[in-house]
Design an enzyme around this catalytic site. Structure first.
Site, mmCIF file in Angstrom:
data_model
loop_
_atom_site.group_PDB
_atom_site.id
_atom_site.type_symbol
_atom_site.label_atom_id
_atom_site.label_comp_id
_atom_site.label_asym_id
_atom_site.label_seq_id
_atom_site.Cartn_x
_atom_site.Cartn_y
_atom_site.Cartn_z
ATOM 1 C CB SER A 270 18.957 38.785 -27.465
ATOM 2 O OG SER A 270 19.284 38.202 -26.189
ATOM 3 C CB CYS A 272 20.760 36.333 -33.547
ATOM 4 S SG CYS A 272 21.726 37.789 -33.189
ATOM 5 N NE ARG A 418 20.788 40.657 -35.819
ATOM 6 C CZ ARG A 418 19.340 40.694 -36.338
ATOM 7 N NH1 ARG A 418 19.605 41.387 -37.511
ATOM 8 N NH2 ARG A 418 18.337 40.134 -36.073
HETATM 9 C C1 SPV Z 1 17.032 37.243 -24.474
HETATM 10 O O1 SPV Z 1 17.140 38.506 -24.708
HETATM 11 O O2 SPV Z 1 17.890 36.386 -24.633
HETATM 12 C C2 SPV Z 1 15.499 36.650 -24.208
HETATM 13 C C3 SPV Z 1 14.783 37.746 -23.754
HETATM 14 O O3 SPV Z 1 15.604 35.595 -24.143
HETATM 15 S S1 SPV Z 1 14.979 37.894 -22.207
HETATM 16 O O4 SPV Z 1 14.150 37.580 -21.118
HETATM 17 O O5 SPV Z 1 15.066 39.503 -22.043
HETATM 18 O O6 SPV Z 1 16.429 37.477 -21.929
HETATM 19 MN MN MN Z 2 17.366 34.537 -24.326
#
Ligand code: SPV
Ligand code: MN
Length: 622
Positions: A270, A272, A418
């Protein structure tokens, strides 16, 4: 349908449900109504009037508020529910079963007893919305029907933007049980529409029943069944079959001056750069978050986006770095902003390229600059993990194949993290197994997308660790096997957009990723040579120099190239040590261990040969 269920529904709901002729759906609904005790039950079909109803309900009950631009609304999640809650997301584990130590579990009986207790009467006084969706294009081998039950009109509305409606797919099931289901409740809400009982947030994954129960939360990563909750169920299902479920974008890559389109998938933890890679100007987007991959009849790899919308991070979206998204966020269309700052009907977010007002409404409530929360921390004007929700179809750069039931043929796979000090910006794996290894060694410095400290280096195989609900060795084994069955294997690459110099400055611009991507695409067609290093193939200076000139009219210096593509042997060896430790307590397939040992041997040999901890490309050529 039982008389009991019939008595719980009004005649419209009864009619809509009885068309499905599916006793499994009936049973789930009856059970949910008896447990959650909603004031009423509304069934949403694929009809536009039903879909409009959900959108209007979200405004009526204050879960969303209209903004100035037509179609735009804002929703606020509870102040303490701004990201995925890993701690309270658990797999229900039947007695006698074990999973890898990285997977958060709770004894199934104990977990069910707890959550059933919390769900008793949780929808009192509220409306239960029942929605039918399809994960993946309709009429497709990839498709999985999914039933969502929720008391949040925001959740039901978001899913309308993000997924394909699937009442028709449930009719086609002809009474079969082949679907996922999700029961969600935001729990009691305060006047601002925030969940009150966030301390009792629970997300329990029940693999035995292909269902997830999620309560006392609103943030989409916790609440929306079809997003990360279905991802977990699908990983489990794929694992027992012969395909892959991945945390991946899918995009069409369009090399300049060429007629062809090559499709790539990419997995990044997430925050990145996953969405912004899929949105690189000049390319087309199929999806930005979750993909199903299958070995196709001709031996190639096909993939579909199981979503049809984007739930994207809004922080740092500005006209310079993300022109396509910025434009989309500032023009009329159906769009939900979440956890931004609203002032006079206009949304503001961090890094948008203009000053934020010092007051307004945000995820805290009435906001004034300098305010502190109960812990004494200054409240930010907008949350770092603030988001926007839109349909992909709305974008000018949507790929024409997005709804193709056969998906698209994948020619390249990218793994990115990252990483401020180890990996080069782009590198091609030596072969499929080495590519699986690169994916399995993905590490990333943490961001605001999950609760907890930022900037800590965390391991996430295929950027999927948060969602893997099968033993890790089995998950890796499936990737290796998937490659064995492919006659036309996609090339695998690793990327790193976050390399810094010793002073802590980024070595590349945000937009440079376009060149890395075009180089990778060219490799599929052997249009560029590559330099073999102990960790994979890297670009030659001359190719990159020409590409930077052509794409950005800017020159790349040899000095910077040498710095970017230096093989940092010491750091890479340390990374391998971390991997050995991680994988030691979950015995990996032999082939995986061999690839790891080979990489180590190559790094040691190179260090001896060049008598240096850092090997520059120039040293490899001379
Ligand atoms: C992630 O965090 O990988 C996302 C947003 O795509 S979530 O809906 O929070 O998973
Ligand atoms: Mn995601």
């Amino acid at each position: 349908m039982t008389d009991h269920l019939r008595n719980l529904l009004d005649s419209e709901a009864y009619d809509k449900l009885s068309i499905l002729q599916n006793r499994y759906v009936d049973d789930i609904l009856e059970w949910s109504i008896k447990l959650c005790k909603p004031a009423r039950v509304t069934i949403i079909t694929d009809e536009q009037s039903d879909i409009d109803y959900v959108r209007e309900r979200a405004l009526q009950i204050g879960e969303e508020t209209a903004l100035n631009i037509p179609g735009h609304t804002v929703h606020f999640d509870c102040y303490r529910d701004q990201a995925r809650d890993k701690e309270h997301t658990r797999v229900l584990l039947p007695k006698g079963k074990t999973l890898s130590r990285y997977i958060n579990t709770i004894d199934r009986d104990e977990g069910l007893a707890e959550i059933y207790g919390l769900m008793d009467g949780i929808m009192t006084g509220k409306e239960m919305l029942v929605r039918f969706f399809c994960l993946g294009p309709r009429n497709s081998r990839f498709a999985i029907p999914a039933l969502q039950i929720t008391d949040s009109a925001y959740v039901a509305h978001s899913e309308d933007l993000l997924y394909r409606s699937g009442y028709s797919e449930f009719i086609k099931l002809k009474g079969r049980r082949d679907f996922f289901h999700f029961v969600h409740s935001a729990g009691p809400l305060d006047k601002g529409g925030h969940s009150v009982n966030h301390k009792l947030r629970r997300i329990y994954i029940d693999l035995e029943k292909d269902r997830v129960l999620s309560i006392n939360n609103q943030y989409a990563g916790n609440s929306l069944g079809l997003k990360k909750l279905a991802l977990r169920l699908a990983i489990h299902k794929a694992n027992h079959e012969d395909w892959l479920t991945e945390h991946m974008f899918i995009m069409g890559v369009h090399p300049e001056g060429k007629e062809r389109t090559s499709y790539f998938t990419g997995a990044f933890p997430s925050a990145c750069g996953k969405t912004s890679t899929a949105m690189i100007p000049g390319q087309t987007i199929v999806g930005d978050d979750i993909a199903y991959l299958r070995v196709w009849d001709d031996g190639s790899c096909h993939a579909v986006n199981i979503e049809s919308g984007i739930f994207g991070i809004i922080t740092d979206v500005n006209p310079i770095d993300d022109p396509l998204i910025y434009d989309c966020l500032t023009t009329p269309r159906e769009l939900i902003f979440s956890n931004v700052l609203v002032n006079n009907g206009k949304p503001f977010w961090l890094g948008m390229g203009q000053e934020l007002p010092s007051s307004g409404i945000n995820h805290w409530g009435r906001y004034q600059k300098g305010m502190k929360d109960e812990d004494g921390n200054e409240i930010p004007p907008a949350h770092k993990n603030a988001r926007y929700t839109i349909r992909i179809d709305e974008l000018d750069n949507v790929d024409p194949e997005i709804h193709n039931p056969d998906g698209v043929r994948i020619d390249g796979i990218i793994y990115g993290g990252r990483d401020s000090d180890t990996n080069v910006p782009i590198c091609q794996s030596l072969d499929w197994d080495h590519g699986v290894f690169l994916g399995a060694c993905l590490e990333s410095e943490t961001t605001a997308a999950t609760l907890g400290r930022e900037g800590v280096r965390k391991h996430s195989p295929m950027a999927n660790l948060d969602f893997v609900v099968v033993p890790l060795h089995q998950y890796i084994h499936n990737h290796l096997e998937f490659g064995r069955r492919l006659k036309r294997k996609p090339l695998i690459f690793s990327t790193n957009y976050f390399l810094k110099d010793d002073a802590g400055n980024y070595l590349t611009n945000k937009t440079d990723k376009k060149v890395w991507l075009l180089w990778a695409e060219g490799r599929v067609y052997n249009e560029y040579g590559a330099l073999e290093t102990p960790v994979g193939y890297i670009p030659y200076f001359n190719d990159l120099k020409r590409m930077f000139e052509k794409v950005f009219h800017k020159s790349l210096s040899r000095e910077l190239y040498e710095q970017l593509f230096a093989i940092r042997v010491e750091k890479l060896l340390r990374k391998l040590e971390r991997m050995e430790k991680i994988y030691a307590d979950d015995p990996m397939p032999q082939r995986f261990t061999d690839v790891l040992m080979d990489q180590k041997t190559r790094l040691f040999a190179a260090r001896d040969k060049y008598r240096s901890d850092i090997i520059y490309p120039a040293m490899l050529i001379s």
